[in-house]
Write a protein that holds these residues in place. Structure first.
Motif, short mmCIF file in Angstrom:
data_model
loop_
_atom_site.label_atom_id
_atom_site.label_comp_id
_atom_site.label_asym_id
_atom_site.label_seq_id
_atom_site.Cartn_x
_atom_site.Cartn_y
_atom_site.Cartn_z
N VAL A 390 -8.26 -13.37 13.30
CA VAL A 390 -7.99 -11.97 13.62
C VAL A 390 -7.10 -11.37 12.54
O VAL A 390 -6.16 -12.01 12.06
N ARG A 391 -7.38 -10.16 12.17
CA ARG A 391 -6.52 -9.44 11.23
C ARG A 391 -6.10 -8.11 11.85
O ARG A 391 -6.92 -7.39 12.40
N PHE A 392 -4.82 -7.81 11.74
CA PHE A 392 -4.27 -6.58 12.30
C PHE A 392 -4.72 -5.39 11.46
O PHE A 392 -4.86 -5.50 10.24
N ASP A 393 -4.96 -4.30 12.14
CA ASP A 393 -5.33 -3.04 11.50
C ASP A 393 -4.50 -2.83 10.23
O ASP A 393 -3.28 -2.79 10.27
N MET A 394 -5.19 -2.73 9.08
CA MET A 394 -4.50 -2.65 7.80
C MET A 394 -3.64 -1.41 7.66
O MET A 394 -2.52 -1.46 7.15
N SER A 395 -4.15 -0.27 8.12
CA SER A 395 -3.38 0.97 7.97
C SER A 395 -2.12 0.94 8.82
O SER A 395 -1.11 1.56 8.46
N ASP A 396 -2.16 0.18 9.94
CA ASP A 396 -0.96 0.05 10.78
C ASP A 396 0.09 -0.86 10.15
O ASP A 396 1.24 -0.86 10.56
N GLN A 397 -0.32 -1.65 9.16
CA GLN A 397 0.64 -2.50 8.46
C GLN A 397 1.30 -1.76 7.29
O GLN A 397 2.33 -2.20 6.77
N ALA A 398 0.69 -0.66 6.88
CA ALA A 398 1.17 0.08 5.70
C ALA A 398 2.30 1.03 6.08
O ALA A 398 2.49 1.37 7.25
N PRO A 399 3.08 1.48 5.09
CA PRO A 399 4.03 2.56 5.35
C PRO A 399 3.29 3.76 5.94
O PRO A 399 2.16 4.06 5.53
N ALA A 400 3.93 4.44 6.87
CA ALA A 400 3.27 5.55 7.56
C ALA A 400 2.81 6.64 6.59
O ALA A 400 1.79 7.30 6.82
N ALA A 401 3.52 6.82 5.50
CA ALA A 401 3.16 7.86 4.52
C ALA A 401 1.78 7.60 3.93
O ALA A 401 1.08 8.54 3.54
N PHE A 402 1.38 6.33 3.89
CA PHE A 402 0.06 6.00 3.36
C PHE A 402 -0.96 5.78 4.46
O PHE A 402 -2.07 6.32 4.42
N GLY A 403 -0.62 4.99 5.47
CA GLY A 403 -1.61 4.56 6.45
C GLY A 403 -1.56 5.23 7.80
O GLY A 403 -2.38 4.89 8.67
N GLY A 404 -0.66 6.19 8.00
CA GLY A 404 -0.53 6.73 9.34
C GLY A 404 -0.12 8.19 9.44
O GLY A 404 0.50 8.58 10.42
N THR A 405 -0.47 8.99 8.46
CA THR A 405 -0.05 10.39 8.47
C THR A 405 -1.27 11.30 8.36
O THR A 405 -2.06 11.19 7.42
N LYS A 406 -1.39 12.20 9.32
CA LYS A 406 -2.50 13.14 9.34
C LYS A 406 -2.45 14.03 8.11
O LYS A 406 -1.39 14.56 7.74
#
Length: 441
Positions: A390-406
């Motif tokens: 299993v691998r955790f969602d990659m964008s959720d592992q990234a800094p929010a500025a890269f992987g989690g900002t609309k």
């Protein structure tokens, strides 16, 4: 069957309370010795959940109260967990427990010095009841801070059985076969896929499944930690594969423009709503909840899934996400909070929400009979069987500025790629530029 199962669970709970130890394979006691040992104490739990998720989590909180006597209070944070929790800490009103939805946020909390290491009892339960990958994602360095209570299976492609039957196709096992089946569905009168391009996070999930299968877990881990640059040829290859779907107007409902104007609930509606426009929609196991609750579909009959198929001879991917429970240093009742996490680590706690629906547990000791329907059992079995692959969602592992900002970072760049997938190398360069800036920050 469910009535009998409920009776068995009740018997387990009663026996555990009587003996002061968890019965029926539940692991260490999570009630500080049994009885009502936490009577008069209150713990505050914060998390992103609202609606039916909050209602079902409340059942877990109520079960903890019945077991220990502790009162509980749930505070919904909305999506911006770190900002809300940070302001509560500064205001001297920190919750005792936070359900953290992203690895990156858990790591941020730990680096801020906000978290207490979990108890030896909880750590022992994690070592016994979970694949080691879940301990890895809950740890910073060698210290375990987060317990993954609720998981998502993000490698599921949902489809209308009627649509596939009408087209005369069966669920595919390879990516190329999936696109070929999609063309057959399209020839029968429906678009193949509904794509939620208005929500950038769905596009990161598409990329991650393709990348994990095509490039393999080691490259996936390196890219997630930015030890591998986004300009690497494996990234370009994955974007090229994804671009085959994005640029094929026969495969996507409404074409690229239609996809960019479709949010996640809308993408489910285009397959399972009153006026279907597509036969399939890719997203996690939570698609089932939308299809059932909003459109009245019977899961397993009117809506079903097949595993995200293998790409270019790789293994079929299993990408997950999840919510990790952490204990804050500034909480007013840390002892009761630790006991609550010891409880969450048991199959007994997971069984409460599993029976209510809309839930998957990474706890491999949870009896699959606890789940409310066959499809939930199947997705849970797939998640647990994947073990350390299993691998955790990659964008959720990234800094929010890269992987989690609309409207920024990976979300925005992949939306631009959906709009024009003609130059994967340029897109990879844009991703690397944004990632380098975010990881340096």
């Amino acid at each position: 069957m469910m009535r009998r199962r409920t009776t068995l669970l009740a018997s387990c709970t009663a026996l555990a309370l009587a003996l002061g130890a968890t019965a029926c394979g539940g692991g260490p006691v999570a009630a500080g010795g049994g009885g009502k040992s936490l009577s008069g104490q209150t713990i505050t739990v914060a998390g992103v959940w609202s609606g039916s998720e909050q209602k079902n989590f409340q059942k877990v909180l109520d079960a903890f109260t019945a077991k220990t006597g502790a009162k509980t209070q749930f505070v919904s944070t909305g999506d911006n967990v770190s900002t809300v929790v940070g302001s509560k800490i500064e205001g001297g009103n920190a919750p005792d427990v936070v359900m953290v939805p992203q690895v990156g946020v858990l790591q941020q909390f730990a680096k801020e010095g906000w978290l207490k290491p979990l108890s030896k009892t909880t750590e022992q339960s994690v070592d016994t009841n979970y694949a080691s990958v879940w301990k890895k994602y809950g740890s910073v360095g060698d210290t375990l801070y987060g317990l993954y209570f609720k998981a998502a299976h993000k490698s599921t492609v949902w489809y209308s059985p009627d649509a596939l039957a009408q087209a005369g196709v069966k669920p595919p096992t390879t990516y190329d076969a999936m696109l070929k089946a999609g063309h057959t569905v399209s020839d029968s009168g429906l678009a193949a896929f509904s794509v939620a391009g208005q929500d950038g996070w769905t596009l990161t999930d598409w990329f991650e499944n393709i990348y994990l299968s095509q490039a393999g877990p080691e490259k996936y881990d390196a890219l997630a930690a930015h030890r591998l640059k986004w300009t690497d040829p494996t990234v370009v290859d994955a974007l090229t594969t994804l671009g085959k779907l994005f640029k094929d107007k026969q495969l996507i409902a409404g074409g690229q423009k239609g996809a960019l104007n479709t949010d996640f609930p809308g993408s489910v509606e285009k397959v399972f709503g009153p006026k279907p426009e597509a036969g399939m929609v890719y997203e996690g196991d939570f698609v089932a909840g939308v299809a059932k609750d909003q459109f009245g579909k019977k899961i397993g009959q009117d809506a079903n899934f097949f595993p995200f198929p293998a790409v270019d001879g790789g293994k079929a991917p299993v990408v997950s996400g999840g919510d990790a429970a952490v204990v804050l240093k500034d909480g007013k009742n840390q002892k009761a909070a630790m006991t609550f996490l010891e409880y969450l680590a048991t199959p007994e706690a997971a069984a409460v929400w599993a029976g209510a629906g809309g839930f998957l547990s990474p706890n491999k000791k949870l009896d699959l009979a606890s789940y409310s329907d066959d499809i939930a059992r199947e997705t849970a079995k797939s998640l647990v069987a994947a073990g350390d692959s299993v691998r955790f969602d990659m964008s959720d592992q990234a800094p929010a500025a890269f992987g989690g900002t609309k409207g920024a970072g990976e979300w925005k760049i992949l939306q631009d790629f959906l709009r024009d997938p003609s130059d994967p190398k340029a897109t990879a360069a844009d991703l690397e530029k944004a990632a380098a800036k975010a990881y340096q920050g």
